[in-house]
Design an enzyme around this catalytic site. Structure first.
Site, mmCIF file in Angstrom:
data_model
loop_
_atom_site.group_PDB
_atom_site.id
_atom_site.type_symbol
_atom_site.label_atom_id
_atom_site.label_comp_id
_atom_site.label_asym_id
_atom_site.label_seq_id
_atom_site.Cartn_x
_atom_site.Cartn_y
_atom_site.Cartn_z
ATOM 1 N N CYS A 259 0.797 -1.184 0.035
ATOM 2 C CA CYS A 259 -0.073 0.047 0.008
ATOM 3 C C CYS A 259 0.678 1.070 -0.052
ATOM 4 C CB CYS A 259 -0.984 -0.117 1.158
ATOM 5 S SG CYS A 259 -2.261 -1.415 0.984
HETATM 6 N N1 NAD Z 1 -2.470 -6.204 1.477
HETATM 7 C C1 NAD Z 1 -3.140 -5.126 1.789
HETATM 8 O O1 NAD Z 1 -2.743 -5.101 3.109
HETATM 9 C C2 NAD Z 1 -4.006 -4.492 1.043
HETATM 10 C C3 NAD Z 1 -5.103 -3.447 1.906
HETATM 11 C C4 NAD Z 1 -5.643 -2.767 1.296
HETATM 12 C C5 NAD Z 1 -5.909 -2.677 -0.019
HETATM 13 N N2 NAD Z 1 -4.995 -3.697 -0.708
HETATM 14 C C6 NAD Z 1 -5.271 -3.547 -2.507
HETATM 15 O O2 NAD Z 1 -5.851 -4.702 -2.779
HETATM 16 C C7 NAD Z 1 -5.435 -5.272 -4.092
HETATM 17 C C8 NAD Z 1 -4.812 -6.733 -3.914
HETATM 18 O O3 NAD Z 1 -3.970 -6.840 -2.850
HETATM 19 P P1 NAD Z 1 -3.395 -8.037 -2.494
HETATM 20 O O4 NAD Z 1 -2.217 -7.724 -1.288
HETATM 21 O O5 NAD Z 1 -4.537 -9.115 -2.003
HETATM 22 O O6 NAD Z 1 -2.404 -8.837 -3.646
HETATM 23 P P2 NAD Z 1 -2.036 -10.229 -3.482
HETATM 24 O O7 NAD Z 1 -0.831 -10.308 -4.623
HETATM 25 O O8 NAD Z 1 -1.678 -10.836 -2.216
HETATM 26 O O9 NAD Z 1 -3.462 -10.998 -4.255
HETATM 27 C C9 NAD Z 1 -3.627 -10.900 -5.386
HETATM 28 C C10 NAD Z 1 -3.954 -12.175 -6.081
HETATM 29 O O10 NAD Z 1 -4.549 -11.832 -7.260
HETATM 30 C C11 NAD Z 1 -4.163 -12.768 -8.342
HETATM 31 N N3 NAD Z 1 -4.424 -12.521 -9.691
HETATM 32 C C12 NAD Z 1 -3.826 -11.686 -10.529
HETATM 33 N N4 NAD Z 1 -4.293 -11.439 -11.720
HETATM 34 C C13 NAD Z 1 -5.636 -12.471 -11.767
HETATM 35 C C14 NAD Z 1 -6.524 -12.775 -12.445
HETATM 36 N N5 NAD Z 1 -6.569 -12.163 -13.790
HETATM 37 N N6 NAD Z 1 -7.499 -13.676 -12.022
HETATM 38 C C15 NAD Z 1 -7.456 -14.283 -10.972
HETATM 39 N N7 NAD Z 1 -6.614 -14.000 -10.120
HETATM 40 C C16 NAD Z 1 -5.699 -12.988 -10.392
HETATM 41 C C17 NAD Z 1 -2.758 -13.190 -7.933
HETATM 42 O O11 NAD Z 1 -2.268 -14.287 -8.106
HETATM 43 C C18 NAD Z 1 -2.664 -12.854 -6.519
HETATM 44 O O12 NAD Z 1 -2.688 -14.119 -5.797
HETATM 45 C C19 NAD Z 1 -4.383 -4.341 -4.447
HETATM 46 O O13 NAD Z 1 -4.929 -3.405 -5.129
HETATM 47 C C20 NAD Z 1 -3.947 -3.797 -3.113
HETATM 48 O O14 NAD Z 1 -3.521 -2.234 -3.395
HETATM 49 C C21 NAD Z 1 -4.098 -4.226 -0.260
#
Ligand code: NAD
Length: 417
Positions: A259
């Site tokens: 983030c």
């Molecule tokens: N991690 C945090 O603390 C947090 C907090 C708030 C918001 N976010 C936001 O949430 C979003 C996701 O973050 P995250 O930490 O969960 O990421 P992450 O990488 O842990 O998970 C995302 C997943 O999406 C999968 N993916 C990618 N393309 C895909 C597709 N076409 N179809 C299906 N799956 C697909 C990836 O393989 C991955 O496992 C980001 O935009 C991030 O900025 C994250």
């Protein structure tokens, strides 16, 4: 009710587990075969989701972890939680585009699609909706419904989990908002509706930019206070006694995770792109926070110098590598930059952190299971992250310098940032 969660990562898996808990039939889709394999085997890689929670979901028969988009057929609500990284310092929305294209053929009348990925204002209406309409042949807002709801998950936070944290919800139009809010009302204790998707998208960026800027403020203050011979930690503690108008932020070795190093840049990019202006607060905060690892290495060098030792060729033990205490997330962690900088000085970098997933352990860094092992032959120690489950008292009275960037320990040989 059939709920699809696209992306089974740090954000998606908790959403999926909660939807199973409230009785939905849930399809968790991810293109990462390794992750899907682990989920099917009942092994969670997300700290806030225990193997037990996953086992209950699998045992309910209402959770399917899959890589196959055909399994989403007939869904009622789909939540998109795919990554939104920076590529060459620019927003990379390709994961949203790809997942929306894969989902679109399965969007049917009455279905709802919600984006949760962090992004700049306008993404839902201007990028997501056209892809869903083109792939489904339907009209958003009347045939099917679309919204945006930012995720506020705080990994490792035991008080404010997914359910307890109020969730901001929005829709393309009022019919969409009704659907989106109705869906999240089933999952969380409180929803907070806003009038449009852009306002919801900006809310998330505001929250993270606020944090980023305030961390930069105390980081820069820590550097100056050290030079002035003032204990910044004591001043921060004292300021925190003010019951109004002050919010406590503490210095550290830099910012990390998915983030803070990324989200504010989505905002500054859009301001530059659309308005031709520079978002100076964000750029200044990036500059200060990005340079904290350099400052940490300079301080280690100065500590060794005081002992007539060189950084070059020394052995430095890093304690904690993840970007945040009590999580195993090493993405964008300042420890990675500290390692890189130390290696530039031919430092033998060793580390201890039981939380980091094995395959994410940084290359060329010796891994220790215990502090006693790590301390053997070490010339200096840097506490980068202070996990609750690692007892650091052994560091309090060493004869080698200890730089504690988190103010977690006290002792004769310990200095703070
Ligand atoms: N991690 C945090 O603390 C947090 C907090 C708030 C918001 N976010 C936001 O949430 C979003 C996701 O973050 P995250 O930490 O969960 O990421 P992450 O990488 O842990 O998970 C995302 C997943 O999406 C999968 N993916 C990618 N393309 C895909 C597709 N076409 N179809 C299906 N799956 C697909 C990836 O393989 C991955 O496992 C980001 O935009 C991030 O900025 C994250």
């Amino acid at each position: 009710m059939k709920t699809v969660v696209v992306g089974q990562g740090y954000v998606g898996l908790p959403v999926a587990m909660r939807a199973v808990e409230v009785g939905h039939e849930v399809v968790g889709i991810d293109l990462d075969g390794n992750r899907i394999g682990l989920l099917k085997a009942g092994s969670s890689y997300v700290d806030d989701i225990s193997d037990e929670t996953l086992a209950i979901a699998l045992g309910s028969g209402r959770y399917l972890a899959t890589m196959d988009y055909a399994d989403v057929e007939g869904f009622d609500v789909a939540v998109i939680t795919v990554p939104t990284p920076l590529r060459d310092s620019l927003p990379d929305l390709s994961f949203i585009e790809q997942s929306a294209s894969s989902l679109a053929p399965f969007v049917r009348r009455g279905a709802t699609v919600v984006l949760e990925s962090t992004t700049y204002p306008g993404t839902t209406d201007e990028l997501l909706v056209p892809i869903l309409e083109a792939g489904s042949g339907l009209t958003a807002g009347s045939d099917f419904f679309v919204g945006y709801s930012p995720e506020r998950i705080d990994p490792g936070n035991k008080t404010w989990g997914f359910r307890e944290t109020p969730k901001v919800v929005s829709g393309l139009n009022s019919a969409s908002l009704t659907r989106v809010q109705g869906f999240y009302d089933q999952l969380v204790d409180k929803t907070v509706p806003v009038s449009g998707t852009k306002e919801a998208e900006l809310t998330k960026l505001l929250e993270n930019t606020f944090r980023h800027v305030n961390i930069a403020l105390v980081n820069e203050l820590a550097i100056f206070a050290h030079q002035l011979g003032v204990d910044v930690w004591e001043s921060i503690e004292a300021a925190s006694s003010k019951p109004f108008g002050y919010m406590k932020f503490t210095p550290g070795p830099g910012v990390g995770g998915h983030c803070l190093p990324v989200d504010p840049s989505y905002l500054s990019w859009q301001v530059r792109q659309k308005l031709g202006k520079s978002f100076r607060f964000v750029e200044l905060a990036n500059d200060v926070n990005d340079h904290m690892p350099d400052y940490v290495v300079q301080r280690v060098m100065a500590l060794l110098n005081a002992d007539r030792k060189a950084l070059n060729g020394s052995k430095v033990l890093l304690v904690g590598l993840s970007y945040k205490a009590n999580t195993g997330d090493i993405r964008e962690s300042p420890s990675l930059r500290i390692i890189e900088l130390l290696k530039d000085f031919d430092v033998d970098v060793q580390a201890i952190d039981a939380h980091i997933e094995g395959h994410r352990w940084p290359v060329g860094v010796v891994k220790h299971e215990t502090l006693a092992d790590g301390l053997q032959g070490a010339d200096a120690v840097v506490v980068v992250t202070a996990h609750d489950d690692l007892d650091l008292t052994a560091l309090e009275h060493l004869t080698i310098p200890v730089l504690d960037t988190k103010h977690a320990i006290r002792g004769d040989s310990v200095v703070t940032l």
